[in-house]
Design an enzyme around this catalytic site. Structure first.
Site, PDB file in Angstrom:
ATOM      1  N   ARG A  61       0.831  -1.207   0.000  1.00 41.76           N
ATOM      2  CA  ARG A  61       0.000   0.000   0.000  1.00 41.76           C
ATOM      3  C   ARG A  61       0.870   1.263   0.000  1.00 41.76           C
ATOM      4  NH1 ARG A  61      -4.742  -0.883   2.492  1.00 41.76           N
ATOM      5  NH2 ARG A  61      -3.689  -2.256   3.969  1.00 41.76           N
ATOM      6  N   TYR A  62       1.872   1.294   0.874  1.00 44.34           N
ATOM      7  CA  TYR A  62       2.804   2.422   0.972  1.00 44.34           C
ATOM      8  C   TYR A  62       4.082   2.035   0.245  1.00 44.34           C
ATOM      9  CZ  TYR A  62      -0.220   3.564   4.991  1.00 44.34           C
ATOM     10  OH  TYR A  62      -1.285   3.828   5.800  1.00 44.34           O
ATOM     11  N   ARG A  81       7.016  -0.091   2.358  1.00 42.68           N
ATOM     12  CA  ARG A  81       6.763  -1.260   3.198  1.00 42.68           C
ATOM     13  C   ARG A  81       5.690  -2.167   2.598  1.00 42.68           C
ATOM     14  NH1 ARG A  81       3.739   3.195   6.727  1.00 42.68           N
ATOM     15  NH2 ARG A  81       4.902   4.344   5.202  1.00 42.68           N
ATOM     16  N   CYS A 110      -4.308 -18.195  13.964  1.00 39.25           N
ATOM     17  CA  CYS A 110      -4.066 -17.378  15.161  1.00 39.25           C
ATOM     18  C   CYS A 110      -4.196 -18.260  16.396  1.00 39.25           C
ATOM     19  CB  CYS A 110      -5.087 -16.252  15.260  1.00 39.25           C
ATOM     20  SG  CYS A 110      -5.072 -15.117  13.864  1.00 39.25           S
ATOM     21  N   CYS A 167     -10.242 -13.169  17.574  1.00 38.15           N
ATOM     22  CA  CYS A 167     -10.818 -11.989  18.217  1.00 38.15           C
ATOM     23  C   CYS A 167     -12.113 -11.636  17.493  1.00 38.15           C
ATOM     24  CB  CYS A 167      -9.818 -10.833  18.127  1.00 38.15           C
ATOM     25  SG  CYS A 167      -8.160 -11.324  18.643  1.00 38.15           S
ATOM     26  N   CYS A 186     -11.990  -8.784  14.813  1.00 39.89           N
ATOM     27  CA  CYS A 186     -10.845  -8.766  13.889  1.00 39.89           C
ATOM     28  C   CYS A 186     -11.230  -8.191  12.524  1.00 39.89           C
ATOM     29  CB  CYS A 186     -10.301 -10.177  13.710  1.00 39.89           C
ATOM     30  SG  CYS A 186      -8.947 -10.261  12.526  1.00 39.89           S
ATOM     31  N   ARG A 221      -9.641  -8.720   9.871  1.00 37.59           N
ATOM     32  CA  ARG A 221      -9.374  -9.730   8.843  1.00 37.59           C
ATOM     33  C   ARG A 221     -10.177 -10.996   9.131  1.00 37.59           C
ATOM     34  NH1 ARG A 221      -3.592  -8.059   9.065  1.00 37.59           N
ATOM     35  NH2 ARG A 221      -3.359  -6.544   7.381  1.00 37.59           N
ATOM     36  N   ASP A 242     -12.316  -1.026  12.947  1.00 37.96           N
ATOM     37  CA  ASP A 242     -12.599  -1.032  11.503  1.00 37.96           C
ATOM     38  C   ASP A 242     -14.007  -1.543  11.202  1.00 37.96           C
ATOM     39  OD1 ASP A 242     -10.049  -0.117  10.547  1.00 37.96           O
ATOM     40  OD2 ASP A 242      -9.233  -2.035  11.228  1.00 37.96           O
ATOM     41  N   ASP A 298      -8.066   3.683  10.033  1.00 42.43           N
ATOM     42  CA  ASP A 298      -7.645   3.077   8.770  1.00 42.43           C
ATOM     43  C   ASP A 298      -8.783   3.321   7.788  1.00 42.43           C
ATOM     44  OD1 ASP A 298      -5.731   1.577   7.334  1.00 42.43           O
ATOM     45  OD2 ASP A 298      -5.402   0.369   9.139  1.00 42.43           O
ATOM     46  N   LYS A 303      -3.732   4.754   6.937  1.00 45.43           N
ATOM     47  CA  LYS A 303      -4.025   5.208   8.300  1.00 45.43           C
ATOM     48  C   LYS A 303      -3.905   6.723   8.381  1.00 45.43           C
ATOM     49  CE  LYS A 303      -2.345   1.153  10.727  1.00 45.43           C
ATOM     50  NZ  LYS A 303      -1.982   0.456   9.467  1.00 45.43           N
TER      51      LYS A 303
HETATM   52  S1  SF4 Z   1      -6.904  -9.574  15.666  1.00 48.48           S
HETATM   53 FE1  SF4 Z   1      -7.329 -11.025  13.979  1.00 48.48          FE
HETATM   54  S2  SF4 Z   1      -5.310 -11.528  13.143  1.00 48.48           S
HETATM   55 FE2  SF4 Z   1      -4.974 -10.644  15.194  1.00 48.48          FE
HETATM   56  S3  SF4 Z   1      -4.930 -12.428  16.590  1.00 48.48           S
HETATM   57 FE3  SF4 Z   1      -7.033 -11.626  16.594  1.00 48.48          FE
HETATM   58  S4  SF4 Z   1      -8.062 -12.878  15.018  1.00 48.48           S
HETATM   59 FE4  SF4 Z   1      -5.857 -13.102  14.665  1.00 48.48          FE
END
Ligand code: SF4
Length: 344
Positions: A87-88, A91, A100, A104, A107, A109, A267, A304, A311
């Site tokens: 994106r940038y 990086r 994972c 979460c 999340c 993603r 997000d 973001d 960001k």
């Molecule tokens: S925020 Fe998303 S990528 Fe990070 S540990 Fe939790 S589930 Fe996994």
């Protein structure tokens, strides 16, 4: 006694008293789309609301608001190779794995994490080839998934391949592991991180109750090995949307030699509306912390931008235009307003 296995099913959540039996049908529906996993370390502190809300699924996740997106920060819009986001200019983000240690509930993603295993070799080779062909890439950010869920052997092999690209000077790991699975911070892992280019570890931590004794020990092992430690936090309604919670978290991180780096506005991931505060609430929290906390404890509050524009620091703002040319009205940490004029 702490159980040694992870909690991964609705039936386990109910048996362990983390979800009510009457929620079973709704939670099974959630689990069809978004995977469940709590480590023993997080289950041991899941009696605290600020922990349970992060990892125990809720029926609210079935509510998808019109503004919510499958790829809220546009990872795929800037992807020149599978698993890579550029994106940038200086990086790239490399999703080394989609696994994972915990899943979460907020999340960003959540549509992609949860499959088992590392990035396939053909995709990894294509991603590293892109990095090698772009001399402007100075930093590789390893994320996923959680890159520290890979074995030390795999991490060492990946770092060796990145190290062979001379223009890459920094490798940054974004991880939950030191906090949610501190037993994985082993001598073998630390040895794998002792390489050129410089390795930074950014620990994702949202609530002071995550900073258990074992997490503190894991962070100490990393800092003793000379690994610079930063932290990122997501602002989450019902978890850390009170100044005293953020204060305890940021003080706790700094006391463990971890610099709070970003406070992310939550997000627009699907089914996460119950976690999202307004930007004004986030700004008010940051303003409340200014002056109350040493500057080294304060992260930058960022949004973001949906779609992938990157960001942006979102305040609060302490400067307003004054009446005269070159004059500013500056608000101090107690709300007092002062005039400041640029020299000349
Ligand atoms: S925020 Fe998303 S990528 Fe990070 S540990 Fe939790 S589930 Fe996994």
């Amino acid at each position: 006694m702490t159980q040694s296995h992870a909690t991964t099913t609705v039936a386990q959540l109910i048996a362990e008293g983390l979800a009510p039996p009457e929620a079973q049908a709704a939670l099974e529906q959630v689990a069809e789309t978004f995977r469940i996993r709590l480590t023993p370390q997080m289950r041991a502190v899941a009696g605290a609301e600020g922990i349970a809300r992060q990892f125990v699924p809720g029926a609210e996740e079935l509510v998808v608001r019109p503004e919510e997106l499958a790829d809220p920060i546009g990872d795929h819009a800037f992807s020149p190779a599978p698993g890579l986001t550029h994106r940038y200019p200086d990086r790239v983000i490399l999703a080394a794995t989609q696994t994972c240690e915990v899943y979460c509930r907020f999340c960003f993603r959540r549509e992609t994490v949860g499959s088992d295993g590392a990035l396939p070799e053909a995709d990894l080779a294509q991603a590293l080839d892109h990095v090698a062909r772009h001399p402007e890439i100075w930093e590789v950010i390893l994320t996923g998934g959680d890159p520290l869920s890979l074995s030390p052997r795999r991490i060492a092999a990946l770092l060796a391949r990145i190290a062979a690209i001379p223009h890459v000077q920094v490798v940054r790991f974004h991880t939950r592991v030191p906090v949610v699975a501190p037993e994985r911070i082993t001598p073998a892992l630390i040895e794998a991180l002792e390489v050129r280019p410089a390795v930074y570890v950014v620990v994702h931590c949202n609530h002071p109750d995550e900073l258990t004794e074992a997490a503190g020990d894991a962070l100490r092992r990393l800092s003793r090995a000379g690994v610079p430690l930063l932290a990122q936090t997501v602002l989450l309604r019902g978890v850390n949307d009170r100044a005293e919670v953020l204060e305890a978290l940021f003080r706790g991180l700094i006391a463990r030699r971890v610099k709070p780096y970003y406070l992310h506005h939550c997000d627009l991931a699907k089914g996460t509306g119950h976690f999202r505060t307004t930007l004004a609430e986030g700004q008010a929290l940051m303003a409340a912390l200014r002056g109350r906390l040493s500057g080294i404890c304060l992260p930058t509050y960022v949004l973001d931008l949906p779609g992938g524009a990157g960001k942006v620091p979102v305040g609060p703002n302490y400067l307003a235009p004054g009446d005269a040319a070159g004059e500013h009205l500056v608000t101090d940490w107690q709300g007092g307003v002062h005039r400041y004029r640029d020299p000349g």
